[in-house]
Design a protein around this motif. Structure first.
Motif, PDB file in Angstrom:
ATOM      1  N   GLU A 247     -16.667   2.061   0.136  1.00 50.91           N
ATOM      2  CA  GLU A 247     -17.009   3.192  -0.732  1.00 50.91           C
ATOM      3  C   GLU A 247     -18.497   3.213  -1.050  1.00 50.91           C
ATOM      4  O   GLU A 247     -19.129   4.272  -1.121  1.00 50.91           O
ATOM      5  CB  GLU A 247     -16.191   3.104  -2.032  1.00 50.91           C
ATOM      6  CG  GLU A 247     -16.275   4.359  -2.868  1.00 50.91           C
ATOM      7  CD  GLU A 247     -15.348   4.310  -4.072  1.00 50.91           C
ATOM      8  OE1 GLU A 247     -15.667   4.948  -5.076  1.00 50.91           O
ATOM      9  OE2 GLU A 247     -14.304   3.626  -4.008  1.00 50.91           O
TER      10      GLU A 247
ATOM     11  N   ASP B 265      -4.798   1.464   5.010  1.00 52.60           N
ATOM     12  CA  ASP B 265      -5.689   2.618   4.830  1.00 52.60           C
ATOM     13  C   ASP B 265      -7.119   2.161   4.554  1.00 52.60           C
ATOM     14  O   ASP B 265      -7.568   2.122   3.411  1.00 52.60           O
ATOM     15  CB  ASP B 265      -5.179   3.498   3.690  1.00 52.60           C
ATOM     16  CG  ASP B 265      -5.942   4.815   3.606  1.00 52.60           C
ATOM     17  OD1 ASP B 265      -6.710   5.121   4.541  1.00 52.60           O
ATOM     18  OD2 ASP B 265      -5.774   5.523   2.600  1.00 52.60           O
ATOM     19  N   VAL B 266      -7.829   1.803   5.616  1.00 47.48           N
ATOM     20  CA  VAL B 266      -9.252   1.467   5.532  1.00 47.48           C
ATOM     21  C   VAL B 266      -9.958   2.167   6.685  1.00 47.48           C
ATOM     22  O   VAL B 266      -9.354   2.430   7.727  1.00 47.48           O
ATOM     23  CB  VAL B 266      -9.502  -0.061   5.619  1.00 47.48           C
ATOM     24  CG1 VAL B 266      -9.112  -0.749   4.331  1.00 47.48           C
ATOM     25  CG2 VAL B 266      -8.755  -0.679   6.797  1.00 47.48           C
TER      26      VAL B 266
ATOM     27  N   ASN C  94      -8.989  -4.871  -1.430  1.00 49.06           N
ATOM     28  CA  ASN C  94      -9.620  -4.125  -2.539  1.00 49.06           C
ATOM     29  C   ASN C  94     -11.133  -4.312  -2.528  1.00 49.06           C
ATOM     30  O   ASN C  94     -11.893  -3.363  -2.760  1.00 49.06           O
ATOM     31  CB  ASN C  94      -9.036  -4.572  -3.879  1.00 49.06           C
ATOM     32  CG  ASN C  94      -7.640  -4.015  -4.113  1.00 49.06           C
ATOM     33  OD1 ASN C  94      -7.265  -3.010  -3.512  1.00 49.06           O
ATOM     34  ND2 ASN C  94      -6.879  -4.659  -4.985  1.00 49.06           N
TER      35      ASN C  94
ATOM     36  N   GLN D 192       0.831  -1.207   0.000  1.00 42.92           N
ATOM     37  CA  GLN D 192       0.000   0.000   0.000  1.00 42.92           C
ATOM     38  C   GLN D 192       0.865   1.257   0.000  1.00 42.92           C
ATOM     39  O   GLN D 192       0.675   2.155  -0.826  1.00 42.92           O
ATOM     40  CB  GLN D 192      -0.900   0.002   1.229  1.00 42.92           C
ATOM     41  CG  GLN D 192      -1.704   1.283   1.393  1.00 42.92           C
ATOM     42  CD  GLN D 192      -2.410   1.321   2.737  1.00 42.92           C
ATOM     43  OE1 GLN D 192      -3.335   0.556   2.960  1.00 42.92           O
ATOM     44  NE2 GLN D 192      -1.973   2.189   3.621  1.00 42.92           N
TER      45      GLN D 192
ATOM     46  N   ARG E 135     -12.499  -2.280   0.389  1.00 40.97           N
ATOM     47  CA  ARG E 135     -12.549  -0.837   0.082  1.00 40.97           C
ATOM     48  C   ARG E 135     -13.730  -0.501  -0.819  1.00 40.97           C
ATOM     49  O   ARG E 135     -14.343   0.565  -0.689  1.00 40.97           O
ATOM     50  CB  ARG E 135     -11.229  -0.404  -0.570  1.00 40.97           C
ATOM     51  CG  ARG E 135     -10.061  -0.394   0.409  1.00 40.97           C
ATOM     52  CD  ARG E 135      -8.823   0.251  -0.197  1.00 40.97           C
ATOM     53  NE  ARG E 135      -7.741   0.279   0.776  1.00 40.97           N
ATOM     54  CZ  ARG E 135      -6.717  -0.568   0.791  1.00 40.97           C
ATOM     55  NH1 ARG E 135      -6.647  -1.522  -0.129  1.00 40.97           N
ATOM     56  NH2 ARG E 135      -5.778  -0.481   1.711  1.00 40.97           N
TER      57      ARG E 135
END
Length: 801
Positions: free
Chosen positions: A540, A558-559, A533, A308, A536
């Protein structure tokens, strides 16, 4: 007569001993010159293969290279590493020699005799000296004739003595004579020699021209401009005037201004979501240009976050070539004292030469790999050390330094700061108190980059930590609680302390009407990346789901979930878990629940167990006197209190105790003659004065060092491109192609503990390749849900929930 050092297998071309010694000397001079030790390192290069001038070696190399079917001698049978150390010892380690001549002989001599193994013990726990056995006591067939040929072909004896004199001047200028510095100096010279030897051999094998040490000033200037363009683009966004974004900009600008300060050990305590990666990169790029640093190295606690961070940096810098991700050593190398690389460069030797020496301008690696460079056995680790000099090192989530390695970590950083001209940035929202332990870290005074840290932390407050530890909870109760509330919580992250309870909870919840995901270190990096992925995408789209995992998600992934449940552990772990909740301030303050999980077995997980106890005490005090903690359980005051109590409680464990020899590793490496038990025992045992200045047990320490409690082996798994990479590794010949494939293979490897590896081998689930240097896992032993499946019931289909 032509004296052979290497024979290229492809065309039987010869590299002479003289060519090789001078080539390695030149490269070692370049590497050593970075610390003002050009001749010290060059001396090791000049002498390292002197033993190849013996008739017995020349007979041996002639046989194995040109008449392998009738060869009488086996590979590794001829000792060619001892002669150079023996010559140095015989000339410069006598009663008439000065203390510095003797010290030079011991440092350089150890590097020479060890360049196919590990640095030797000056005194070992059995009160013998392996170093003296090699350089003083061992008889070598044809030694005198080899020395004669060396002075005829390579350098005259007069010039050699002058070269040694130059090395002595450098050593005296460099030294402060502390045993800690001597250990790191010896490792540094050893690193220069090993990398120079392998680089020269690779250049001969691949018919490459001379490779100069990298100069990356122009590259860093280009990177800095691209980064500034990206940061300036943020200012055009409509949200740029919001308080949080203004604070991000201010902290980024503070990093830029701080980069003008001289190199040192500094802290960057940006709160979660504060733009730490780009701010630290801004510091590094500007500092590297101003102070002529050669590379930027990011060190992270887990392999899970390398991809990441590296991808984010690679995208901004628009560069796929110069950024190295180094996760793990894919090749399983059996470390043994032999004379491999003894002349004939086989496929096995090409694999050794293919290992990366960290000469890339930007490197992302793990804490395990960083510590291995200084302390682990194996030349594959040590050869990278010299490339840490004149660098900017950024330690992301530095609080994750393994407890038993705290002292070793601090001493390595002190060497990099004090002697190796490197600058170090310790990044985390939960700074550990590394300056308050016995082997303390030499942090710079007023070294925190972020100004008004308390105000910034309050502004970045995103969560409320809710203490639910009053009543213990088992997995069934936890599953019921999550099942009942997950719909209203929406995206829910549950972090527990052991893989087994996570797996059991997944089994209990996987038939839930909501999607349920499981993340594990038993999965390869590419597998975890694919799952993240998908996660995420759900985040979103604001789709409710559940994610179950261990602490692997805590550092830097980064979540941002709506709700986080964290099993009681160290306060730093709770803070990092909280960093996965409402990460970007999308909502008002969200809840992070701390529970006491009764099913976790922590008896063998001392760090987690101790952290859990101390956090429990902090929670109790916080309930009574919240004002003293700025009304935040995650304040720096609370964190300082936690770490000071934690390090005090774990004081006996900070110096890497080795039960087998009943000594701390710091004592094996960094003790004085006066303090050394082995030194006193040697003089008592042999009733004679110990003739060496140094008493360190370098080989013993390396043999027992492993960052994680159990040794692991990397196995390439049948996920994604894993199978294809195995096929290519079996067929590729060029070292450059091997290097590229080994880097790709890191994405498809899982590190297995020895017990698991043994079980899989017994079940015929492991396929060895390339003479057992690389392992492949068979398909039925890898599962879409769990990764490595020891039961052989793995299934790889499409993701379905």
């Amino acid at each position: 007569m032509v004296y052979i050092a290497h024979v290229r297998e492809s065309d039987k071309e010869i590299q002479t001993v003289s060519e090789h010694l001078n080539g390695v000397k030149h490269l070692a001079e370049v590497f050593g010159g970075k610390l003002g030790l050009m001749h010290v390192a060059g001396l090791a290069g000049l002498l390292h293969d002197l033993g190849k001038y013996t008739d017995i070696f020349q007979k041996y190399i002639e046989q194995v290279a040109f008449h392998p079917d009738t060869a009488e001698m086996k590979r590794g049978e001829v000792d060619h590493s001892t002669a150079g150390g023996k010559l140095l010892f015989s000339m410069f380690h006598n009663e008439k020699n000065t203390p510095y001549e003797k010290l030079l002989t011991e440092i350089v001599g150890n590097a020479i005799i060890s360049h196919h193994s590990n640095l030797h013990d000056y005194i070992s726990p059995d009160i013998n000296s392996d170093f003296l056995r090699r350089v003083r006591d061992k008889d070598l067939d044809g030694y005198s004739l080899a020395v004669e040929r060396f002075f005829e072909e390579v350098i005259t004896e007069k010039d050699f003595k002058q070269y040694v004199s130059n090395a002595l001047d450098e050593l005296m200028h460099f030294m402060d004579s502390s045993p800690t510095q001597i250990f790191f100096l010896t490792k540094y010279i050893f690193s220069c020699l090993v990398d120079a030897d392998r680089t020269d051999t690779r250049q001969f094998e691949e018919k490459l021209r001379e490779v100069q040490d990298s100069q990356n000033e122009n590259l860093f200037a280009s990177y800095y401009q691209k980064l500034m363009n990206k940061l300036n683009s943020f200012k055009k966004d409509k949200s740029s005037n919001e308080q949080i974004n203004k604070l991000r900009q201010e902290m980024s600008e503070q990093c830029d201004l701080f980069a003008d300060k001289p190199s040192g050990i500094y802290t960057l305590s940006i709160p979660t979501g504060g733009g730490k990666t780009l701010a630290s990169l801004r510091y590094a790029l500007k500092h590297a240009q101003k102070f002529n640093k050669q590379r930027i190295i990011y060190v992270v606690p887990f392999t899970t976050i390398i991809e990441q961070n590296a991808e984010e940096v690679r995208t901004i810098l628009e560069d796929d070539i110069h950024i190295l991700e180094h996760h793990s050593n894919v090749i399983d190398e059996v470390e043994e004292e032999d004379e491999l690389s003894d002349g004939l460069i086989t496929k096995r030797e090409r694999l050794k030469l293919a290992r990366d020496n960290w000469d890339s301008p930007v490197i992302f690696t793990t804490m395990v790999q960083f510590l291995n460079v200084f302390y682990a056995k194996g030349n594959r680790n040590t050869r990278r050390l010299h490339n840490l000099s004149h660098s900017v090192l950024i330690f992301d989530e530095v609080q994750k330094v393994p407890t038993k390695s705290v002292s070793l970590f601090n001493e390595a950083l002190n060497f990099l700061k004090k002697d190796a001209h490197s600058s170090i940035l310790l990044c985390t929202a939960t700074q550990p108190t590394l300056e308050h332990v016995n082997h303390f870290l030499l942090k710079n005074r007023d070294g925190e980059i972020v100004q008004n840290l308390s105000e910034v932390s309050r502004a970045f407050k995103r969560v409320e930590v809710i203490d639910r530890t009053g009543k213990q909870m088992n997995n069934n109760q936890l599953a019921d609680w999550v099942h009942t509330n997950a719909e209203s919580w929406q995206s829910t992250l549950v972090i527990l302390n052991t893989k087994s309870v996570v797996k059991e909870l997944y089994e209990a919840l996987k038939n839930s009407p909501l999607p349920v995901y499981h993340l594990s270190t038993s999965m390869c990096a590419a597998h975890r990346k694919d799952i993240l992925n998908e996660i995420r995408e759900l985040l979103e789209n604001k789709t409710p789901f559940i994610c179950l995992t261990t602490q692997l998600i805590e550092a830097g992934v980064d979540v941002s979930f709506k709700c986080v449940i964290r099993s009681l552990a160290g306060l730093d772990s709770i803070a990092q878990a909280a960093g996965r909740c409402n990460r970007h301030g999308e909502d008002d303050v969200q809840d992070v629940y701390v529970i006491d999980h009764v099913d976790e077995k922590l008896s063998k997980l001392k760090e987690i167990k101790t952290g859990k106890e101390i956090t429990g005490n902090v929670l109790a005090r916080y309930k009574k006197k919240a004002d003293e903690y700025d009304k935040s359980l995650l304040s720096q005051t609370a964190m300082d209190e936690y770490f000071q109590h934690y390090y005090k409680k774990m004081e006996a464990d900070l110096n890497y105790y080795i039960p087998k020899v009943e000594k701390d590793m710091t004592k094996l490496l960094m003790t004085t003659r006066r303090e050394s038990d082995y030194f006193k025992a040697y003089e008592k045992k042999y009733k004679t004065k110990f003739p060496l200045a140094l008493t360190g047990s370098y080989k013993t320490a390396a043999d027992h060092f492993q960052v994680i409690d159990q040794q692991t082996t990397s196995v390439i798994v049948p996920y994604g491109e894993g199978k294809e990479i195995i096929a290519k590794l079996n067929s590729v010949e060029r070292i450059e192609d091997l290097s590229k494939l080994l880097k790709q293979a890191q994405q498809y490897t899982v590190n297995l503990y020895s017990q698991a590896l043994r079980q899989l081998k017994q079940d015929n689930a492991i396929v060895p390749h390339l003479e057992g240097m690389i392992y492949e896992l068979r398909e039925n032993w890898y599962s879409e849900d769990y990764g490595v499946d020891l039961k052989g019931e793995g299934e790889m289909g499409f993701m379905s929930f």
